[in-house]
Design a protein around this motif. Structure first.
Motif, PDB file in Angstrom:
ATOM      1  N   LEU A 262      71.517 -64.109-111.594  1.00 35.74           N
ATOM      2  CA  LEU A 262      71.990 -62.771-111.232  1.00 35.74           C
ATOM      3  C   LEU A 262      71.241 -61.722-112.056  1.00 35.74           C
ATOM      4  O   LEU A 262      70.732 -62.025-113.144  1.00 35.74           O
ATOM      5  N   VAL A 263      71.214 -60.505-111.539  1.00 35.64           N
ATOM      6  CA  VAL A 263      70.557 -59.416-112.254  1.00 35.64           C
ATOM      7  C   VAL A 263      71.265 -58.120-111.895  1.00 35.64           C
ATOM      8  O   VAL A 263      71.832 -57.989-110.799  1.00 35.64           O
ATOM      9  N   LYS A 264      71.246 -57.163-112.810  1.00 35.59           N
ATOM     10  CA  LYS A 264      71.831 -55.851-112.532  1.00 35.59           C
ATOM     11  C   LYS A 264      70.772 -54.955-111.930  1.00 35.59           C
ATOM     12  O   LYS A 264      69.748 -54.674-112.558  1.00 35.59           O
ATOM     13  N   ASN A 265      71.000 -54.539-110.683  1.00 34.35           N
ATOM     14  CA  ASN A 265      70.065 -53.683-109.983  1.00 34.35           C
ATOM     15  C   ASN A 265      69.928 -52.357-110.720  1.00 34.35           C
ATOM     16  O   ASN A 265      70.907 -51.631-110.918  1.00 34.35           O
ATOM     17  N   THR A 266      68.697 -52.016-111.129  1.00 35.12           N
ATOM     18  CA  THR A 266      68.489 -50.815-111.942  1.00 35.12           C
ATOM     19  C   THR A 266      68.651 -49.536-111.134  1.00 35.12           C
ATOM     20  O   THR A 266      68.935 -48.480-111.696  1.00 35.12           O
ATOM     21  N   GLN A 267      68.490 -49.617-109.804  1.00 36.06           N
ATOM     22  CA  GLN A 267      68.580 -48.402-108.988  1.00 36.06           C
ATOM     23  C   GLN A 267      70.028 -48.020-108.694  1.00 36.06           C
ATOM     24  O   GLN A 267      70.401 -46.860-108.788  1.00 36.06           O
ATOM     25  N   TYR A 268      70.841 -49.030-108.340  1.00 36.10           N
ATOM     26  CA  TYR A 268      72.219 -48.734-107.946  1.00 36.10           C
ATOM     27  C   TYR A 268      73.264 -49.248-108.936  1.00 36.10           C
ATOM     28  O   TYR A 268      74.447 -48.999-108.776  1.00 36.10           O
ATOM     29  N   GLY A 269      72.834 -49.990-109.957  1.00 34.48           N
ATOM     30  CA  GLY A 269      73.761 -50.513-110.951  1.00 34.48           C
ATOM     31  C   GLY A 269      74.602 -51.664-110.450  1.00 34.48           C
ATOM     32  O   GLY A 269      75.586 -52.040-111.088  1.00 34.48           O
ATOM     33  N   GLU A 270      74.237 -52.256-109.293  1.00 39.44           N
ATOM     34  CA  GLU A 270      74.981 -53.379-108.744  1.00 39.44           C
ATOM     35  C   GLU A 270      74.471 -54.696-109.331  1.00 39.44           C
ATOM     36  O   GLU A 270      73.300 -54.821-109.684  1.00 39.44           O
ATOM     37  N   ILE A 271      75.345 -55.674-109.423  1.00 42.20           N
ATOM     38  CA  ILE A 271      74.958 -57.016-109.861  1.00 42.20           C
ATOM     39  C   ILE A 271      74.665 -57.825-108.605  1.00 42.20           C
ATOM     40  O   ILE A 271      75.535 -58.019-107.751  1.00 42.20           O
ATOM     41  N   VAL A 272      73.419 -58.266-108.470  1.00 46.02           N
ATOM     42  CA  VAL A 272      72.963 -58.921-107.245  1.00 46.02           C
ATOM     43  C   VAL A 272      72.208 -60.204-107.600  1.00 46.02           C
ATOM     44  O   VAL A 272      71.734 -60.371-108.734  1.00 46.02           O
ATOM     45  N   PRO A 273      72.067 -61.123-106.619  1.00 47.10           N
ATOM     46  CA  PRO A 273      71.279 -62.336-106.873  1.00 47.10           C
ATOM     47  C   PRO A 273      69.806 -62.011-107.092  1.00 47.10           C
ATOM     48  O   PRO A 273      69.276 -61.051-106.527  1.00 47.10           O
ATOM     49  N   VAL A 274      69.150 -62.801-107.912  1.00 48.27           N
ATOM     50  CA  VAL A 274      67.710 -62.664-108.147  1.00 48.27           C
ATOM     51  C   VAL A 274      66.972 -63.042-106.864  1.00 48.27           C
ATOM     52  O   VAL A 274      67.334 -64.000-106.180  1.00 48.27           O
ATOM     53  N   THR A 275      65.920 -62.297-106.516  1.00 47.84           N
ATOM     54  CA  THR A 275      65.154 -62.560-105.301  1.00 47.84           C
ATOM     55  C   THR A 275      63.910 -63.405-105.608  1.00 47.84           C
ATOM     56  O   THR A 275      63.494 -63.535-106.763  1.00 47.84           O
ATOM     57  N   HIS A 276      63.310 -63.946-104.534  1.00 41.79           N
ATOM     58  CA  HIS A 276      62.066 -64.718-104.678  1.00 41.79           C
ATOM     59  C   HIS A 276      61.010 -63.891-105.400  1.00 41.79           C
ATOM     60  O   HIS A 276      60.339 -64.369-106.324  1.00 41.79           O
ATOM     61  N   MET A 277      60.820 -62.650-104.920  1.00 40.39           N
ATOM     62  CA  MET A 277      59.772 -61.798-105.479  1.00 40.39           C
ATOM     63  C   MET A 277      60.029 -61.510-106.955  1.00 40.39           C
ATOM     64  O   MET A 277      59.097 -61.555-107.773  1.00 40.39           O
ATOM     65  N   HIS A 278      61.282 -61.247-107.297  1.00 41.17           N
ATOM     66  CA  HIS A 278      61.639 -60.923-108.673  1.00 41.17           C
ATOM     67  C   HIS A 278      61.343 -62.101-109.607  1.00 41.17           C
ATOM     68  O   HIS A 278      60.702 -61.938-110.657  1.00 41.17           O
ATOM     69  N   ILE A 279      61.777 -63.296-109.232  1.00 38.07           N
ATOM     70  CA  ILE A 279      61.563 -64.446-110.120  1.00 38.07           C
ATOM     71  C   ILE A 279      60.083 -64.807-110.178  1.00 38.07           C
ATOM     72  O   ILE A 279      59.591 -65.272-111.205  1.00 38.07           O
TER      73      ILE A 279
END
Length: 613
Positions: A369-386
């Motif tokens: 999981l990661v905290k979305n820096t734009q909206y402050g939401e906690i979301v699953p990590v994406t393919h691109m991100h990892i």
């Protein structure tokens, strides 16, 4: 094209039943915006969308009405591929519909620029111009679109022709009557672009360092991160919000934590960065020692480790439980199990501890999981991100360059590298990683193995066949071989040697791989051309690790020793010879027999070790 010619075009979608059919649980085929039921772990929200609101590009030679008609045909075509595909083809999944939609939108934009208002006007000459245009487009990597990407466009055009009876507008002549889609796209053996494995030096260095982070330093990093969070929370609760950062620094300096690089973990920023890198190390360990796809790893949830007793042996085996998406009809995937060696079990436990604050705050149960820096939401990590993060980890820990350049890691490469290391029988070059891959290999071939990732097994088998081919090539060209099988090969391989025998050798190796199940297994002292009926170790499908040894193998009909193994036998001879002076009589006899075996092997290999020393 004249207005008269355009007026003869039949109206798209005379039968509008397709438009009201559901493309997903939330969208219909006729809608201008689709939200598809793609539930694969690790994809972004926009990767589930198809936006059909297309406007005329600058300089377009057709009208907006033409664009609208082409879009309607594209939607109807995708409906036919999802409900009534060509004979022998599977119905398109949501993921495939997304890919095909993007291809069709690109085709429509090209048609607008070329002044082609109808698919029926695409002939072989138009296809040639389209292919040339595709090759000139920039791709994700330098050098434009790959031939494999161009193939997907050729397949779409071919399918439009195949489905022409179900559409109001489609190519009326076969756009590829004399060529396959691969030939038209220019795919060759040299450029087909298979996913590479990670070069050995980089893979070993990266996995070793990630393993150190997980096994040696994981607890320290989590302790520092826990202290940071607790100190900050205590300061804020006491009304010291403005002093919280200073309180965190003081607490961390008193604790005197250091990171795996020996740097002090003495501030909030460096502690958070270390915790982020620890997540990346956990991903690398799981990908490297299990061979799971990125979507499968990112689907892991709390409690992902499961223990099962293997019925055939009674031995308890740990598994990683996650979701398999590829080749599965259910969009939500299917629960599957993969062998979990001890470092992977450790990585999963660390991930559970690292993700706990985010899970509590969000109510989610994923481990990545990661905290979305734009909206402050906690979301699953994406393919691109990892994918970006594993490269950042490699840079941070100082993974060496490859041929003077930074190796660009991708999540796909770990699966192929895992299969290669599992298939490799001689793992002496893998250093401290060898034992982990050996355990995984034994577990995957054991009776009662639980798990049905057949694609992974096929990948391992492919790498095993490649290793067998390379070993056969060396053995068939050598005139100096020891071991009972080695002596037999050396006595009869004259026709395979040299340039004159090159084609004969290739044909023979191809025949062996195609028509037999022969596999050659390596160890540090030789090769086993495994045949169960003559195996002295008692192995049934492969050499038995518990039953094999240099002394046993030398008396086995399957054994081959080549010149690359001479250092092992020379060293073994020297070690036994050094023990002789102080050994009791019975031990001296055993040592003398071992030395004699070494002398015989080295003599066969023509090695210059002093047998009379």
């Amino acid at each position: 094209m004249s207005e008269v010619a355009r007026s003869k075009r039949p109206l798209a979608g005379n039968d509008r039943r397709w438009a009201s059919a559901h493309v997903s649980s939330r969208s219909r085929f006729g809608a201008d915006f689709w939200v598809l039921d793609i539930q694969t772990a690790g994809i972004r929200a926009d990767q589930r969308w198809v936006d059909w609101n297309m406007e005329l590009p600058p300089g377009a030679l057709i009208t907006q009405a033409d664009i609208g008609a082409l879009i309607a045909t594209a939607k109807r075509f995708l409906w036919t591929m999802a409900t009534d595909p060509p004979p022998g083809r599977k119905r398109c999944s949501a993921r495939t519909l997304k890919i095909r939609a993007r291809i069709l939108q690109t085709l429509i934009l090209w048609m607008a620029a070329e002044g082609i208002p109808r698919l029926a006007e695409i002939d072989r000459w138009a296809l040639g111009r389209f292919t040339t245009w595709l090759r000139s487009r920039p791709g994700r990597r330098a050098g434009g679109l790959t031939p494999n990407t161009i193939v997907s466009y050729m397949v779409a055009l071919k399918d439009l022709y195949r489905q022409r009876a179900k559409l109001d507008d489609a190519p009326l002549v076969d756009p590829l009557p004399l060529e396959t889609s691969y030939e038209a796209a220019g795919v060759t053996r040299e450029n087909k672009g298979a996913i590479p494995f990670i070069p050995d030096a980089i893979a070993i260095n990266l996995l070793s360092k990630a393993l150190s982070w997980v096994e040696v330093h994981g607890d320290t990093i989590i302790a520092a991160e826990t202290l940071r969070r607790q100190t900050r929370a205590a300061s804020c609760a006491a009304g010291r919000r403005l002093a919280a950062s200073r309180d965190v620094r003081h607490a961390l300096r008193r604790a005197a934590f250091v990171d795996p690089m020996g740097r002090p973990l003495d501030g909030a920023y460096v502690v958070r960065a270390a915790a982020v890198h620890l997540v990346e190390a956990c991903f690398i360990v799981i990908a490297g020692f299990v061979g799971m796809r990125v979507s499968e790893i990112l689907s892991m949830k709390v409690g992902a480790i499961e223990r099962r007793s293997i019925a055939a042996t009674g031995v308890e085996q740990a598994y990683v439980v996650a979701r398999l998406f590829k080749t599965v009809d259910d969009p939500a995937g299917r629960l599957e199990r993969w062998i979990a060696p001890s470092p992977v079990m450790r990585a999963v436990k660390l991930l559970e501890r690292l993700s706990e604050p985010l899970r509590k705050a969000s109510g989610r149960d994923e481990l990545f999981l990661v905290k979305n820096t734009q909206y402050g939401e906690i979301v699953p990590v994406t393919h691109m991100h990892i994918g970006c993060r594993i490269n950042a980890f490699a840079d941070y820990v100082g993974v060496p360059f490859h041929d003077g350049r930074r190796w660009q890691l991708s999540t796909h490469q770990f699966r192929k590298t895992f299969a290669r290391f599992i298939a490799r029988r001689d793992r002496s070059q893998l250093l401290g990683l060898a034992e982990h891959f050996k355990h995984a290999s034994v577990a995957m071939t054991a009776k009662g193995y639980v798990g049905s990732d057949f694609d992974l097994h096929q990948l391992v088998d492919h790498e095993s066949r490649a290793e067998t081919a390379a070993a056969l090539d060396r053995l068939l060209t050598s005139d100096r071989l020891a071991g009972r099988m080695g002596e037999k090969i050396a006595a009869g391989n004259a026709r395979f040697r040299g340039r004159a025998g090159e084609q004969v050798r290739r044909d023979y190796i191809e025949f062996v791989l195609k028509e037999t199940d022969l596999r050659i297994h390596a160890c540090e002292y030789g090769w086993c051309v495994f045949q169960p009926e003559t195996a002295r170790c008692g192995g049934e499908v492969a050499p038995d690790e518990a039953g094999r040894s240099p002394a046993v193998c030398l008396t086995c009909a399957n054994m081959v020793v080549e010149e690359r193994h001479a250092p092992y036998w020379g060293d073994r001879r020297s070690r036994n010879l050094a023990l002789m002076p102080d050994a009791p009589p019975l031990t001296r006899a055993v040592l003398a027999e071992a030395i004699e075996q070494c002398d015989e092997v080295l003599k066969r290999l023509g090695d210059g070790h002093g047998q009379n020393g």
